[in-house]
Design a protein around this motif. Sequence first.
Motif, PDB file in Angstrom:
ATOM      1  N   ILE A 196       0.661  -1.132  -0.031  1.00 19.69           N
ATOM      2  CA  ILE A 196       0.031   0.019   0.077  1.00 19.69           C
ATOM      3  C   ILE A 196       1.005   1.239   0.063  1.00 19.69           C
ATOM      4  CG2 ILE A 196      -1.673   1.530   1.233  1.00 19.69           C
ATOM      5  CD1 ILE A 196      -2.670  -1.262   2.283  1.00 19.69           C
ATOM      6  N   LEU A 197       0.729   2.115  -1.127  1.00 19.85           N
ATOM      7  CA  LEU A 197       1.319   3.271  -1.097  1.00 19.85           C
ATOM      8  C   LEU A 197       0.510   4.279  -0.394  1.00 19.85           C
ATOM      9  CD1 LEU A 197       2.434   3.333  -4.723  1.00 19.85           C
ATOM     10  CD2 LEU A 197       3.703   2.759  -2.725  1.00 19.85           C
ATOM     11  N   ARG A 198      -0.668   4.171  -0.220  1.00 22.75           N
ATOM     12  CA  ARG A 198      -1.536   5.506   0.452  1.00 22.75           C
ATOM     13  C   ARG A 198      -2.591   4.837   0.928  1.00 22.75           C
ATOM     14  NH1 ARG A 198      -0.529  10.768  -1.959  1.00 22.75           N
ATOM     15  NH2 ARG A 198       1.319  10.671  -0.466  1.00 22.75           N
ATOM     16  N   THR A 199      -3.322   5.164   1.953  1.00 19.89           N
ATOM     17  CA  THR A 199      -4.743   4.990   2.137  1.00 19.89           C
ATOM     18  C   THR A 199      -5.261   5.935   2.447  1.00 19.89           C
ATOM     19  OG1 THR A 199      -4.047   2.599   3.208  1.00 19.89           O
ATOM     20  CG2 THR A 199      -6.063   3.356   3.788  1.00 19.89           C
ATOM     21  N   ILE A 200      -6.658   6.073   2.138  1.00 23.50           N
ATOM     22  CA  ILE A 200      -7.434   7.252   2.357  1.00 23.50           C
ATOM     23  C   ILE A 200      -8.804   6.678   2.905  1.00 23.50           C
ATOM     24  CG2 ILE A 200      -8.856   9.208   1.097  1.00 23.50           C
ATOM     25  CD1 ILE A 200      -6.181   7.526  -1.048  1.00 23.50           C
ATOM     26  N   THR A 201      -9.076   7.289   4.064  1.00 18.61           N
ATOM     27  CA  THR A 201     -10.586   7.149   5.002  1.00 18.61           C
ATOM     28  C   THR A 201     -11.471   7.790   4.152  1.00 18.61           C
ATOM     29  OG1 THR A 201      -8.911   6.613   7.039  1.00 18.61           O
ATOM     30  CG2 THR A 201     -11.537   6.879   7.090  1.00 18.61           C
ATOM     31  N   ILE A 202     -12.694   7.147   3.687  1.00 17.77           N
ATOM     32  CA  ILE A 202     -13.593   7.740   3.138  1.00 17.77           C
ATOM     33  C   ILE A 202     -14.820   7.989   4.079  1.00 17.77           C
ATOM     34  CG2 ILE A 202     -15.144   7.868   1.196  1.00 17.77           C
ATOM     35  CD1 ILE A 202     -12.545   7.738   0.417  1.00 17.77           C
ATOM     36  N   ASN A 203     -15.116   8.917   4.574  1.00 18.73           N
ATOM     37  CA  ASN A 203     -16.014   9.133   5.731  1.00 18.73           C
ATOM     38  C   ASN A 203     -17.595   8.833   5.129  1.00 18.73           C
ATOM     39  OD1 ASN A 203     -14.120  10.200   7.396  1.00 18.73           O
ATOM     40  ND2 ASN A 203     -14.387  12.175   6.191  1.00 18.73           N
ATOM     41  N   PRO A 204     -18.535   8.554   5.982  1.00 20.95           N
ATOM     42  CA  PRO A 204     -19.960   8.105   5.830  1.00 20.95           C
ATOM     43  C   PRO A 204     -20.344   9.170   5.081  1.00 20.95           C
ATOM     44  CG  PRO A 204     -19.271   7.595   8.207  1.00 20.95           C
ATOM     45  CD  PRO A 204     -18.225   8.462   7.679  1.00 20.95           C
ATOM     46  N   ASN A 205     -21.303   8.980   4.135  1.00 23.57           N
ATOM     47  CA  ASN A 205     -21.937  10.035   3.198  1.00 23.57           C
ATOM     48  C   ASN A 205     -21.245  10.772   2.482  1.00 23.57           C
ATOM     49  OD1 ASN A 205     -24.492   8.869   4.129  1.00 23.57           O
ATOM     50  ND2 ASN A 205     -24.085  10.027   6.143  1.00 23.57           N
ATOM     51  N   ASP A 206     -20.124  10.419   2.001  1.00 23.42           N
ATOM     52  CA  ASP A 206     -19.144  11.159   1.098  1.00 23.42           C
ATOM     53  C   ASP A 206     -19.679  11.004  -0.145  1.00 23.42           C
ATOM     54  OD1 ASP A 206     -17.373  12.819   3.040  1.00 23.42           O
ATOM     55  OD2 ASP A 206     -15.651  11.582   2.583  1.00 23.42           O
ATOM     56  N   PHE A 207     -20.118   9.821  -0.375  1.00 26.90           N
ATOM     57  CA  PHE A 207     -20.744   9.373  -1.545  1.00 26.90           C
ATOM     58  C   PHE A 207     -22.187   8.887  -1.261  1.00 26.90           C
ATOM     59  CE2 PHE A 207     -16.004   9.075  -2.210  1.00 26.90           C
ATOM     60  CZ  PHE A 207     -16.088   9.458  -3.616  1.00 26.90           C
ATOM     61  N   SER A 208     -22.854   8.592  -2.230  1.00 29.81           N
ATOM     62  CA  SER A 208     -24.258   8.022  -2.517  1.00 29.81           C
ATOM     63  C   SER A 208     -24.391   7.150  -3.579  1.00 29.81           C
ATOM     64  CB  SER A 208     -25.488   9.252  -2.273  1.00 29.81           C
ATOM     65  OG  SER A 208     -25.244   9.915  -1.214  1.00 29.81           O
ATOM     66  N   VAL A 209     -25.335   6.340  -3.513  1.00 32.90           N
ATOM     67  CA  VAL A 209     -25.662   5.680  -4.643  1.00 32.90           C
ATOM     68  C   VAL A 209     -26.080   6.277  -5.834  1.00 32.90           C
ATOM     69  CG1 VAL A 209     -27.467   3.662  -5.623  1.00 32.90           C
ATOM     70  CG2 VAL A 209     -26.433   3.396  -3.479  1.00 32.90           C
ATOM     71  N   GLY A 210     -25.515   6.171  -6.878  1.00 33.56           N
ATOM     72  CA  GLY A 210     -25.829   7.388  -8.103  1.00 33.56           C
ATOM     73  C   GLY A 210     -24.461   8.215  -8.428  1.00 33.56           C
ATOM     74  N   ASP A 211     -23.703   8.122  -7.343  1.00 33.99           N
ATOM     75  CA  ASP A 211     -22.325   8.994  -7.455  1.00 33.99           C
ATOM     76  C   ASP A 211     -21.451   8.234  -8.147  1.00 33.99           C
ATOM     77  OD1 ASP A 211     -23.545  11.161  -6.093  1.00 33.99           O
ATOM     78  OD2 ASP A 211     -22.357  10.685  -4.237  1.00 33.99           O
ATOM     79  N   PHE A 212     -20.336   9.095  -9.005  1.00 39.65           N
ATOM     80  CA  PHE A 212     -19.319   8.678  -9.514  1.00 39.65           C
ATOM     81  C   PHE A 212     -18.080   9.063  -8.672  1.00 39.65           C
ATOM     82  CE2 PHE A 212     -21.749   8.487 -13.326  1.00 39.65           C
ATOM     83  CZ  PHE A 212     -21.440   7.469 -14.009  1.00 39.65           C
ATOM     84  N   LEU A 213     -17.206   7.931  -8.472  1.00 34.38           N
ATOM     85  CA  LEU A 213     -15.883   8.310  -7.968  1.00 34.38           C
ATOM     86  C   LEU A 213     -14.554   8.406  -8.836  1.00 34.38           C
ATOM     87  CD1 LEU A 213     -14.516   6.394  -4.977  1.00 34.38           C
ATOM     88  CD2 LEU A 213     -13.188   6.808  -6.792  1.00 34.38           C
ATOM     89  N   LYS A 214     -14.181   9.655  -9.067  1.00 36.49           N
ATOM     90  CA  LYS A 214     -13.123   9.851 -10.062  1.00 36.49           C
ATOM     91  C   LYS A 214     -11.628   9.627  -9.168  1.00 36.49           C
ATOM     92  CE  LYS A 214     -11.171  12.747 -13.370  1.00 36.49           C
ATOM     93  NZ  LYS A 214     -11.465  14.204 -14.087  1.00 36.49           N
ATOM     94  N   VAL A 215     -10.742   9.080  -9.512  1.00 35.24           N
ATOM     95  CA  VAL A 215      -9.578   9.008  -9.088  1.00 35.24           C
ATOM     96  C   VAL A 215      -8.243   9.337 -10.024  1.00 35.24           C
ATOM     97  CG1 VAL A 215      -9.054   6.499  -9.086  1.00 35.24           C
ATOM     98  CG2 VAL A 215      -7.971   7.595  -7.425  1.00 35.24           C
ATOM     99  N   VAL A 216      -7.244   9.768  -9.452  1.00 30.83           N
ATOM    100  CA  VAL A 216      -6.416  10.409 -10.334  1.00 30.83           C
ATOM    101  C   VAL A 216      -4.922  10.263  -9.597  1.00 30.83           C
ATOM    102  CG1 VAL A 216      -5.120  12.175 -11.532  1.00 30.83           C
ATOM    103  CG2 VAL A 216      -7.479  11.984 -11.612  1.00 30.83           C
ATOM    104  N   GLY A 217      -4.003   9.366 -10.229  1.00 33.30           N
ATOM    105  CA  GLY A 217      -2.880   9.444  -9.356  1.00 33.30           C
ATOM    106  C   GLY A 217      -1.612   9.426 -10.426  1.00 33.30           C
ATOM    107  N   SER A 218      -0.516  10.321  -9.731  1.00 32.39           N
ATOM    108  CA  SER A 218       0.588  10.409 -10.580  1.00 32.39           C
ATOM    109  C   SER A 218       1.842   9.777  -9.918  1.00 32.39           C
ATOM    110  CB  SER A 218       1.030  12.002 -10.732  1.00 32.39           C
ATOM    111  OG  SER A 218       2.081  12.318 -11.238  1.00 32.39           O
ATOM    112  N   PHE A 219       2.534   8.954 -10.503  1.00 34.86           N
ATOM    113  CA  PHE A 219       3.490   8.160  -9.999  1.00 34.86           C
ATOM    114  C   PHE A 219       4.926   8.328 -11.003  1.00 34.86           C
ATOM    115  CE2 PHE A 219      -0.603   6.055  -9.836  1.00 34.86           C
ATOM    116  CZ  PHE A 219      -0.975   5.515  -8.497  1.00 34.86           C
ATOM    117  N   THR A 220       5.825   7.850 -10.315  1.00 36.30           N
ATOM    118  CA  THR A 220       7.033   7.847 -10.964  1.00 36.30           C
ATOM    119  C   THR A 220       7.828   6.461 -10.542  1.00 36.30           C
ATOM    120  OG1 THR A 220       7.590  10.166 -10.413  1.00 36.30           O
ATOM    121  CG2 THR A 220       9.608   8.533 -11.034  1.00 36.30           C
TER     122      THR A 220
END
Length: 182
Positions: free
Chosen positions: A47-71
């Motif tokens: 694991i390089l990084r863990t992000i805790t997602i809080n309750p209700n940050d998302f709902s059914v019908g939402d999109f989660l978009k993630v972007v990562g930059s690596f070397t």
Amino acid sequence: ANTYTDNALENYYTKTETNSLIVGFPKIISKSTVSTSAHTGVTTEAILRTITINPNDFSVGDFLKVVGSFTKLGTAGNCRVRFRAGTSNSISDAEIATYTAVATSVDFGLFRDKMYFFDDAGTAKLRGMLATNNSISDITHVSFSKTNTAINPTSTWYFHITAQLTSGADSITLDAHEIIRA
């Protein structure tokens, strides 16, 4: 023409908020431009990084978009980056997106993907795509398989960015990430 004061706009947005999210607007859930320590010396997934997602940050019908930059440094082997999500807060959480970097030293920034929360017979699930091609983004999925994992967005859950080298002589660093509710 209508004119609005700052107070009128503030009152409008305050009245249309749901769970501290402005309805219809993207929200940055997590963002960092602090590089992780280099993952090197082993070929096991880490694991390089863990992000805790809080309750209700998302709902059914939402999109989660993630972007990562690596070397990735070194030319001995490939590197696979995975995005994982789940409630166990460990590397055993479900793999929901993957990318394979080529053997050369490379900055492969902006690996990005969109996941979708949907209802499957009363169970909230997060759908991602597992890549079987080295040139993958949310725009150009060429060859993939869908993957779903049950995630209750009203509870705390975890999003992991992991990496696995095929040669311990190489290294990989997560330079930046951003997770957005869209």
